[in-house]
Design a protein around this motif. Structure first.
Motif, PDB file in Angstrom:
ATOM      1  N   LEU A  92      70.530 102.660  67.278  1.00 41.64           N
ATOM      2  CA  LEU A  92      70.029 101.893  66.121  1.00 41.64           C
ATOM      3  C   LEU A  92      68.997 100.882  66.276  1.00 41.64           C
ATOM      4  O   LEU A  92      69.134  99.917  67.316  1.00 41.64           O
ATOM      5  CB  LEU A  92      71.385 101.177  65.587  1.00 41.64           C
ATOM      6  N   VAL A  94      66.631  97.969  64.811  1.00 43.20           N
ATOM      7  CA  VAL A  94      66.795  97.305  63.728  1.00 43.20           C
ATOM      8  C   VAL A  94      65.431  96.161  63.872  1.00 43.20           C
ATOM      9  O   VAL A  94      65.060  95.705  65.112  1.00 43.20           O
ATOM     10  CB  VAL A  94      67.953  96.126  63.848  1.00 43.20           C
ATOM     11  N   LYS A 112      68.911 105.675  63.754  1.00 44.71           N
ATOM     12  CA  LYS A 112      68.691 104.999  62.553  1.00 44.71           C
ATOM     13  C   LYS A 112      67.885 103.945  62.849  1.00 44.71           C
ATOM     14  O   LYS A 112      67.780 103.255  63.996  1.00 44.71           O
ATOM     15  CB  LYS A 112      70.011 104.732  61.934  1.00 44.71           C
ATOM     16  N   LEU A 114      66.787 100.341  60.963  1.00 44.61           N
ATOM     17  CA  LEU A 114      67.141  99.664  59.782  1.00 44.61           C
ATOM     18  C   LEU A 114      66.157  98.323  59.386  1.00 44.61           C
ATOM     19  O   LEU A 114      66.192  97.536  60.685  1.00 44.61           O
ATOM     20  CB  LEU A 114      68.584  99.196  60.101  1.00 44.61           C
ATOM     21  N   ILE A 116      66.007  94.694  58.024  1.00 47.21           N
ATOM     22  CA  ILE A 116      66.699  93.742  57.364  1.00 47.21           C
ATOM     23  C   ILE A 116      66.167  92.441  57.116  1.00 47.21           C
ATOM     24  O   ILE A 116      64.828  92.300  57.929  1.00 47.21           O
ATOM     25  CB  ILE A 116      67.917  93.317  58.449  1.00 47.21           C
ATOM     26  N   ALA A 142      76.683  95.140  63.350  1.00 45.55           N
ATOM     27  CA  ALA A 142      76.285  96.368  63.714  1.00 45.55           C
ATOM     28  C   ALA A 142      77.089  97.077  64.740  1.00 45.55           C
ATOM     29  O   ALA A 142      77.246  98.372  64.845  1.00 45.55           O
ATOM     30  CB  ALA A 142      75.009  96.692  64.158  1.00 45.55           C
ATOM     31  N   VAL A 184      73.983  93.875  57.419  1.00 40.07           N
ATOM     32  CA  VAL A 184      74.026  95.373  57.819  1.00 40.07           C
ATOM     33  C   VAL A 184      75.470  95.969  57.501  1.00 40.07           C
ATOM     34  O   VAL A 184      75.603  97.207  57.722  1.00 40.07           O
ATOM     35  CB  VAL A 184      73.960  95.229  59.469  1.00 40.07           C
ATOM     36  N   GLN A 185      76.069  95.252  56.723  1.00 42.24           N
ATOM     37  CA  GLN A 185      77.325  95.995  56.209  1.00 42.24           C
ATOM     38  C   GLN A 185      76.995  97.006  55.400  1.00 42.24           C
ATOM     39  O   GLN A 185      75.961  97.038  54.508  1.00 42.24           O
ATOM     40  CB  GLN A 185      78.209  94.986  55.508  1.00 42.24           C
ATOM     41  N   GLY A 186      77.514  98.449  55.816  1.00 42.81           N
ATOM     42  CA  GLY A 186      77.482  99.608  54.976  1.00 42.81           C
ATOM     43  C   GLY A 186      76.208 100.129  55.332  1.00 42.81           C
ATOM     44  O   GLY A 186      75.813 101.360  54.479  1.00 42.81           O
ATOM     45  N   GLN A 187      75.546  99.685  56.111  1.00 43.12           N
ATOM     46  CA  GLN A 187      74.156 100.527  56.430  1.00 43.12           C
ATOM     47  C   GLN A 187      74.260 100.942  57.995  1.00 43.12           C
ATOM     48  O   GLN A 187      73.328 101.832  58.277  1.00 43.12           O
ATOM     49  CB  GLN A 187      72.955  99.379  56.308  1.00 43.12           C
ATOM     50  N   VAL A 188      75.107 100.718  58.729  1.00 41.99           N
ATOM     51  CA  VAL A 188      75.340 101.282  60.127  1.00 41.99           C
ATOM     52  C   VAL A 188      76.527 102.359  59.945  1.00 41.99           C
ATOM     53  O   VAL A 188      77.360 102.113  59.477  1.00 41.99           O
ATOM     54  CB  VAL A 188      75.421 100.238  61.055  1.00 41.99           C
TER      55      VAL A 188
END
Length: 188
Positions: A92, A94, A112, A114, A116, A142, A184-188
Motif C-alpha cells: 500500500l 500512501v 494500491k 492512496l 490522503i 491502514a 484511511v478508513q474504508g479505503q484499504v
C-alpha cells in the motif's frame, strides 16, 4: 505465522517521520511484539529526505533490512521518488494529496496507491505541528499494527513532558491520531 508488518516512512527533515517511527515502534514493543526501527538520514543530514524503516512481528525479526514494504508512506515529492523502490505487488503506497508533480513518479506496481489530505487536515482542522501524528494515525488505520490505546500511551511517553507544560497538546495529538485513522478508513 503471526503478525509481520514492514513499514517505510519518508519525508523531508523536520516533518517528524523519525518521531512517528519511534512512537509506533514503542507502541508495538509495549504490546508485546518484536519491533525494529532503523532511521536513515542520507548524506544530506538536514534538508534531505529522511527515511524510517520499521518492522513489527510476533516472532523474532531475522534481518534489519527488507526489500519491499507492506506500507510505504511518502510525505514529499523527493520522498515519493526515493521510496518507490520499496514497493511490491502487495504494498500500500500512501502519499499526501498536497504533493504536486509526482503523478509520473508514483509506483506502478503497488497493490494500491492512496492519496490522503494529511497536510490539509493538519493545517485546517488541527495544527501544522501534529501533521506527523495524522500520518501516524493513517499508518495505524491502514495496518492495525498497534492498538489506538497503545499508540496513545506511546505518544504520552514520548511527549508527556510537553503535555505537562500545555495539557491542550495531549488532546490535539490524540485528535490528530484519530483523524489520521479516519482518513484511511474504508479505503484499504
Amino acid at each position: 505465522m503471526g503478525k509481520y508488518v514492514k513499514l517505510a516512512l519518508a519525508g523531508e527533515g523536520g516533518q517528524g517521520v523519525q518521531s512517528v517511527a519511534g512512537i509506533i515502534t514503542e507502541a508495538a514493543y509495549e504490546e508485546g511484539h518484536e519491533a525494529l526501527y532503523i532511521p536513515n538520514f542520507g548524506v544530506e543530514q538536514r534538508g534531505g529526505v529522511s527515511v524510517a524503516y520499521v518492522q513489527i512481528a510476533d516472532e523474532p525479526i531475522g534481518s534489519p533490512k527488507f526489500k519491499t514494504a507492506d506500507i510505504v508512506i511518502a510525505l514529499s515529492d523527493r520522498a515519493v521518488r526515493r521510496t518507490k523502490k520499496y514497493v511490491g505487488p502487495k504494498t500500500l503506497f500512501v502519499y499526501d494529496a498536497n504533493i504536486q508533480g509526482v503523478e509520473n513518479d508514483l509506483p506502478t506496481n503497488a497493490a494500491k496507491i492512496l492519496a490522503i489530505p494529511a497536510i490539509k487536515v493538519a493545517k485546517e482542522e488541527l495544527h501544522p505541528r501534529v501533521f506527523n501524528i495524522v500520518i501516524m494515525g493513517a499508518v495505524i488505520g491502514a495496518t492495525q499494527v498497534v492498538t489506538v490505546e497503545k499508540a496513545k500511551a506511546a505518544i504520552e511517553k514520548k511527549l508527556g513532558y510537553k503535555f505537562e507544560q500545555d495539557p491542550k497538546l495531549r488532546e490535539l495529538n490524540f485528535k490528530a491520531l484519530e483523524r489520521g485513522i479516519e482518513l484511511v478508513q474504508g479505503q484499504v
